[in-house]
Each structure stands twice: as C-alpha cells, then as structure tokens.
Scaffold this motif. Sequence first.
Motif, PDB file in Angstrom:
ATOM      1  N   ILE A   1       0.847  -1.187   0.000  1.00 17.48           N
ATOM      2  CA  ILE A   1       0.000   0.000   0.000  1.00 17.48           C
ATOM      3  C   ILE A   1       0.884   1.238   0.000  1.00 17.48           C
ATOM      4  CG2 ILE A   1      -1.832   1.240   1.198  1.00 17.48           C
ATOM      5  CD1 ILE A   1      -2.589  -1.566   0.143  1.00 17.48           C
ATOM      6  N   GLU A   2       0.601   2.173  -0.924  1.00 16.08           N
ATOM      7  CA  GLU A   2       1.284   3.455  -0.936  1.00 16.08           C
ATOM      8  C   GLU A   2       0.260   4.562  -0.763  1.00 16.08           C
ATOM      9  OE1 GLU A   2       4.349   6.231  -3.577  1.00 16.08           O
ATOM     10  OE2 GLU A   2       3.919   4.160  -4.191  1.00 16.08           O
ATOM     11  N   LEU A   3       0.489   5.431   0.206  1.00 18.47           N
ATOM     12  CA  LEU A   3      -0.430   6.525   0.494  1.00 18.47           C
ATOM     13  C   LEU A   3      -0.043   7.769  -0.293  1.00 18.47           C
ATOM     14  CD1 LEU A   3      -0.721   6.063   4.366  1.00 18.47           C
ATOM     15  CD2 LEU A   3      -2.085   5.000   2.555  1.00 18.47           C
TER      16      LEU A   3
ATOM     17  N   TYR B   1      -7.491  -0.611   3.096  1.00 18.15           N
ATOM     18  CA  TYR B   1      -6.756  -0.549   1.834  1.00 18.15           C
ATOM     19  C   TYR B   1      -6.119  -1.898   1.490  1.00 18.15           C
ATOM     20  CZ  TYR B   1      -7.054   4.512   2.782  1.00 18.15           C
ATOM     21  OH  TYR B   1      -7.495   5.786   3.059  1.00 18.15           O
TER      22      TYR B   1
ATOM     23  N   HIS C   1     -11.346   8.071  -0.466  1.00 18.48           N
ATOM     24  CA  HIS C   1     -10.028   7.491  -0.190  1.00 18.48           C
ATOM     25  C   HIS C   1      -9.291   7.318  -1.512  1.00 18.48           C
ATOM     26  CE1 HIS C   1     -11.047   6.285   4.018  1.00 18.48           C
ATOM     27  NE2 HIS C   1     -12.268   6.215   3.506  1.00 18.48           N
TER      28      HIS C   1
ATOM     29  N   PHE D   1      -5.479   5.910  -2.863  1.00 14.07           N
ATOM     30  CA  PHE D   1      -4.242   5.222  -2.484  1.00 14.07           C
ATOM     31  C   PHE D   1      -3.833   4.318  -3.637  1.00 14.07           C
ATOM     32  CE2 PHE D   1      -7.890   2.767  -1.213  1.00 14.07           C
ATOM     33  CZ  PHE D   1      -7.577   1.463  -1.528  1.00 14.07           C
TER      34      PHE D   1
ATOM     35  N   ARG E   1      -2.525   0.451  -4.484  1.00 16.04           N
ATOM     36  CA  ARG E   1      -2.414  -0.921  -3.959  1.00 16.04           C
ATOM     37  C   ARG E   1      -1.838  -1.814  -5.042  1.00 16.04           C
ATOM     38  NH1 ARG E   1      -5.070  -5.885  -3.736  1.00 16.04           N
ATOM     39  NH2 ARG E   1      -5.289  -6.842  -1.656  1.00 16.04           N
TER      40      ARG E   1
ATOM     41  N   ASP F   1      -3.871   2.413  -8.865  1.00 14.05           N
ATOM     42  CA  ASP F   1      -4.464   3.544  -8.164  1.00 14.05           C
ATOM     43  C   ASP F   1      -5.934   3.278  -7.852  1.00 14.05           C
ATOM     44  OD1 ASP F   1      -2.171   5.133  -8.121  1.00 14.05           O
ATOM     45  OD2 ASP F   1      -2.578   5.937 -10.120  1.00 14.05           O
TER      46      ASP F   1
END
Length: 352
Positions: A79-81, A116, A155, A157, A159, A163
């Motif tokens: 996961i990248e925020l 997420y 939301h 993010f 994954r 995107d």
Amino acid sequence: MTTATQSKVTAKRRTAAKTPEVPAQPTNLTVMRTLALDAGNYDLKFFDGVSHPKAIRSVRYQLPQGRDAVRYSEASPLIELADGTRHHFGAQAYKYRRQQQTVIENKVELARLHLYACLEPINGSLSEFPLTLYLSTPEPAKHATALTEQLLGRHEFNRNGLDFRIEVESVVVEREGMGAYYAAKHQGLIPDSGYTIVIDIGGGTWLTRLVDAEGEVIDENVMNRGGTYELATAISFDRRLTNDLGTTADPSVVMDGFRGHHVYADTGLTWAEWLDEYLDPWFKGIFQTVKAQYTPYMPRVTRFLVTGGGSHLIAHRLEGRKLFAVMAEPQFANVRGLFSLSTDTQLCMTTK
C-alpha cells in the motif's frame, strides 16, 4: 441468378432490415460494492459475497523511502499513500528485519490501512467505486464513532501498483463475535429457545456474548488479553524450543505454527508433543471465566457457540458435547455473518 435464389436473398435483406438495433450500453456504470471486514489480530479477513472469504496475515512493515519492496501479491499487498509512505502487509512482511504486529498495536488507528490492504480490484482492474462497509470491533460503544469517522468519505491510495479511488458511503459497526452468531443462526446451529453464549477466541483477545432467543445481547465480556497470542508467548519461552532454536522464539511465528503442524517456521522444530501442557490450562481458564460470569444464566443456556481464529485449537475437545457447536471455518464465521447483514448479497450494476 434464378428467380428462386433472388427471392431468398431479398427475404434475408428484409429480415435484416426489420431487426431492431441494440441500444448502446451506458458507459457510466458504477459497481456498487459491499465489503465485510474483520480486522483480527492474526488475520485481516474480508468477504464481498462473490468469492470465498480471504485472509491476509495481520503483520506489516513500513518501508523507509530508500528501501525497495520485496515481491507483493494479493495475499501480501503493498500500500502506498498519497504522502508517499508505503506499507507492506502479510507474510512477505516477515522478509524485512522488523515488522509491526497488529496484535500489539491499536487496531482502531490502523482502520484505513486495513481497509486498503483488503480492497482488491473488481475483476482484476476496476479500482474506482462506491463502497458500503460492515465491520466488527470488540467494543462498539468505545470505538464505533472513531472507526466511522476514519472510514467514511473519499479514499485515494495505490495498492499493488494500481491507483484506487473509493467513496465509502456507509459504515456499519457490529459487536465482534455477533457475525458468527448470525452465520450460525442461518446454519440452524442456534436453538429456538434458551440462551446462547458466544465464545470468540481471537489472536490478542477473547470475548463472550450472552444472547437470548430473540438475538439480543443481554450480557457480555471482553478480555483484552488471553487469546492465542498469550498461548504462543508462553510456548515461545519454553526451553525445549529455545534451546534447539539457539535463540528466543517469536510468538508470532508460533502463532503461524498453530495453523499448520505446530512447527516453528521452516526449522522443523515442533512443540506438538508437549502442546497440551500449555493448551489445557489455557482452555480451562477461558471456560472457568465463562462459567463464573454467567452462573445465574447457566440453567437456561442451550448452546455454547465457539468461534474465532483460535477455536480450532480446542475444537477436538468439544466434539460430541451436546451443548457445544464449533463453527466450520471459524476464522471466517464472523465476516460471513457480517456480510449477511447486507441487503445486497452480490455486486449489482446501476447507472448514475
């Protein structure tokens, strides 16, 4: 061309001309999705009503900016925020030097990350959709508001390189363990009369709910410790394991062994032969506490429903006991029951 042949060709053309055109399908279809999520201390369990419930090991690693991630997958998502921070969940997190264990963290504060991690794309590619969530927590009175505030709304993010843009439109928070009760009710495991005591044995905690014949919780108890992690911690200090291992044992790795053949990772070292020395007092401690709390109600109890990810450790001890029922696939019983609260049992297509 003969007259007969010409007539056949003309007839075909007339038939084709009469065939109505198929109207073009609207392109702004939106998949309305419902997800049940049980963020446990051992596994993150989730179910969308389409495939079999799934689980991701509830361990993660936050990568420094200069560190490349190891291989990710649906079972170990990366996961990248929006701020660039990255979190690697699941079994792959063990490949980094230091991991964060959910069992010793605050699950409420991790609610977004857990969501997420469990949001797989629809059909492998669709990653923008509105979402209805069904969650459980041991103490909704304390945590439901915080969970709802974190999860409602937009939301964005990334994954596993994809995107996501999600709009959480609704959050329903239920008592942990009651999902299993609803699932058991559907399966005919709950008598029509009397009281049911739900015993949910999780990774970090275990809890009980006293439920009457109408499905109302009339008493409950949440033990913040005493789950399988405590059992694993006790085993991790045993010299029969540590001496052969040559170092201290990780309770989380012992917990992983509970799901298999009680073997410590890939070392071949096992505690199976002496497990009962720890399992017996752990098991008896739980049920003695249950009996002590619900003594006034015991004459009217017609079912003990045993569920949760740790219940498989004691399932064999309860076989043949009339008052006891152990859920099939107990680690997924709660999330199955949570999903049953939804009026939509499968994905549906609507137009905006």
